[in-house]
Design an enzyme around this catalytic site. Sequence first.
Site, short mmCIF file in Angstrom:
data_model
loop_
_atom_site.label_atom_id
_atom_site.label_comp_id
_atom_site.label_asym_id
_atom_site.label_seq_id
_atom_site.Cartn_x
_atom_site.Cartn_y
_atom_site.Cartn_z
CD GLU A 466 45.50 40.76 42.77
OE1 GLU A 466 46.60 40.91 42.19
OE2 GLU A 466 45.03 41.60 43.56
CB SER A 493 40.54 38.10 38.55
OG SER A 493 39.86 38.55 37.39
CG HIS A 535 37.76 49.05 42.96
ND1 HIS A 535 38.72 49.79 42.31
CD2 HIS A 535 38.29 48.71 44.16
CE1 HIS A 535 39.78 49.91 43.10
NE2 HIS A 535 39.55 49.25 44.22
#
Length: 730
Positions: A466, A493, A535
């Site tokens: 990421e 993130s 998630h």
Amino acid sequence: MSEEKWSERDPPRDFRQLLDDEGHLLDGADVPSLEDDELVEFYRTMVATRRLEDTMLNMQRSGEASLVARELGEEATPLGAAAALDEDDWVFYTYRQNAALLHWDVPMAKIILGTTGQEPETIAEGLDDWDSPVNFSPDYTPVAVNVTNAAGSAMTDRLRDRDTVSMVFIGDGSTSEGSFHDGMNFAGVFDAPVVVVVQNNQWAISEPSQRQTAAETFAKKAEAYGVPHERVDGNDVLAVYDAASEAVERAREGGGPTLVECVTYRMGNHNTSDNADLYRDAGELKEEWAERDPIDRFSTYLGNRNLLDDDRREEIRNEVDAEVDDAVETARSVPDTDPMRMFDHHLHGTSWREAHQRTEFQREQEGENPFTDFTGEAFDTEQWEGHGPDLDIDIAPLDPSEDDVETEDWNIVTAVNHTLRQEMSRDDAMRILGYDIGPIGGVFRATEGLLDEFGPDRVIDTPLSENGIVGTSVGMAMRDDRPVLEIQFMGFSYPAFGQFMYAVAKMYERTGGDIELPMTIRMPYGGGIKALEYHQESTETFEIHAPGVRVLCPSTPYQTKGLLASSIRCDDPVVFMEPKRIYRGFDEPVPTDEYTLPLDEARTVREGEDVTVLTWGAMVRHAESAAEEVDADVEVIDLVSLSPLDVETILASVKKTGRCVVVHEARRTLGLGAELSALVNEYAIDRLKAPVKRATGYDVHFPDNDIEDDYLTDAERAKYAIEAVMSYEY
Ligand SMILES: Cc1ncc(C[n+]2csc(CCOP(=O)(O)OP(=O)(O)O)c2C)c(N)n1
């Protein structure tokens, strides 16, 4: 520790060297083809760098400059490397490459002003117009971030078939950072024309090289990325130039990246706030390294070639002295920054938040109390309209209920997919990057079919990183691309947070508005899909807390299309949160033609007189259901823009109803509900008939699947909150 492999005293000397330690040409050395005057100019630039930095050191001691980092004894590395570049190339540098800047005509006064603390636009206005044939990034303070950005810049060059090269400088210590790894990895995978110069001065503040790596040399790190590498005597300007020239040429001709490790030694302190005597016994080493001083060595070489004699040396010294004195005078003539400028260049357009805080600050500066606005309307905030660059996008909504508007029934994923396709067709500068977004079209299929349609140069499956995706996209956006990124799940993130804070959020402000980052980071967020840990996160609090970034969240397919198009077209970085729980939750008619929606307007979903519910994303439908079930006339506001907030709409609604409930999915403490509650308290408290209540996630980690539904905010929790404020009596 790996002292036996790698020692500061005597780093392996199997490196490229053209001059011996005294400056005599080694037997059989091939001297790079440089004109005589270019060679003398190298000498002059190194002398000028040292003289300039001495002066800045004195300015720091007398309180004129705040912090000064010098490259004393390292000048040959930045100079030799950068001199290998050509016009239009790019340099991503840090705080120890002044010789590179001077070589490429950056005014000395600008370098001095980098230490006296003015902001970039004030500096630019205070100096005569100047231009450098090469492009310089801002000087990066957070280390290693520039490597990933440079890799992205180079990726864009390659994808656009430009023969420009990016060069990035990094210290030895900084090669331990993740962004170095990501930059190298992406550069290797994408054959990016980037030259990574490791300026190995053997110390990273107080830590020696062997604390950074167990690898035998820093150059060897490149092997893991499949990147060619070379070690060079960093105090031999000819050798550095020679090695860098080969690397630059390889990059320019399509041969991809190279890492060049330049072995040198930090003769001075890390910077003016450091005292190296506390951690290194450098007396002896300094003497050894002083004997290899790059300026003396090169001076000997030029003397041997009859290009320099004592008279010329003195002449150069005098010229440089005069130049530095002039630069100091020029720098002193640049005024201090107007404090109001701290608000400049965060986002395009002027939000309520910006206008209000500017006014508060203005009052503070004028000795007036800045906290006297209890309505949100007491200050003259209109004075700031048009103060900075506009949010320059055409907002042209289409109404799907109009007869002449052609529509199709889409859910949110379909809307994302169609919008990406539409915007890719509309703008060649747009590229999509992410993990798994190619052949399978993303784990949620939002990019399905796009690889086939637009090809692998525009729909780019990246390595799994990421931080790499975000960091390289920054470099691409700096170089005319308009990247749209997919972060697979918002909970993943976190690895990108460094690039997000240091580059994405900061670049526009950091460069005084010079470099915009038109990039959109799509992030599916939220729970409700019975997934594994992380998630289901809603991390918007972190993103909202960063100035310089828009955070948007649609709640319907119609909104998704219009908002995503506007986000992609806008020149601010946007975090685009996609409520994955309702990705396929429902269809609605969405216009098939292009349209855009405003990026800064909340949406009144349902009008009411008794209580305002502030919410967004997947929670909007729960709020609507709750509104149906309670015995009250509920106004539901979908915030749409979580940062900056549409404060006018929020306050107008709460002032009308006198009650406010916030419904969100994220944890409560410091969730956006806290800010909304504070806002309502600050500007509408005398209209409140009840305290603000927040129906949110609890302050726990998102729980396992079997109790996920119990944790998640839903219509029932929202209903309780509405009922509570409705039944409250003072
Ligand atoms: C991400 C980050 N962490 C910490 C710092 C604080 N810091 C500034 S310079 C530095 C050492 C860097 O050493 P090195 O990469 O060897 O470069 P040098 O300063 O020796 O040229 C540190 C820890 C920073 N600027 N950025």
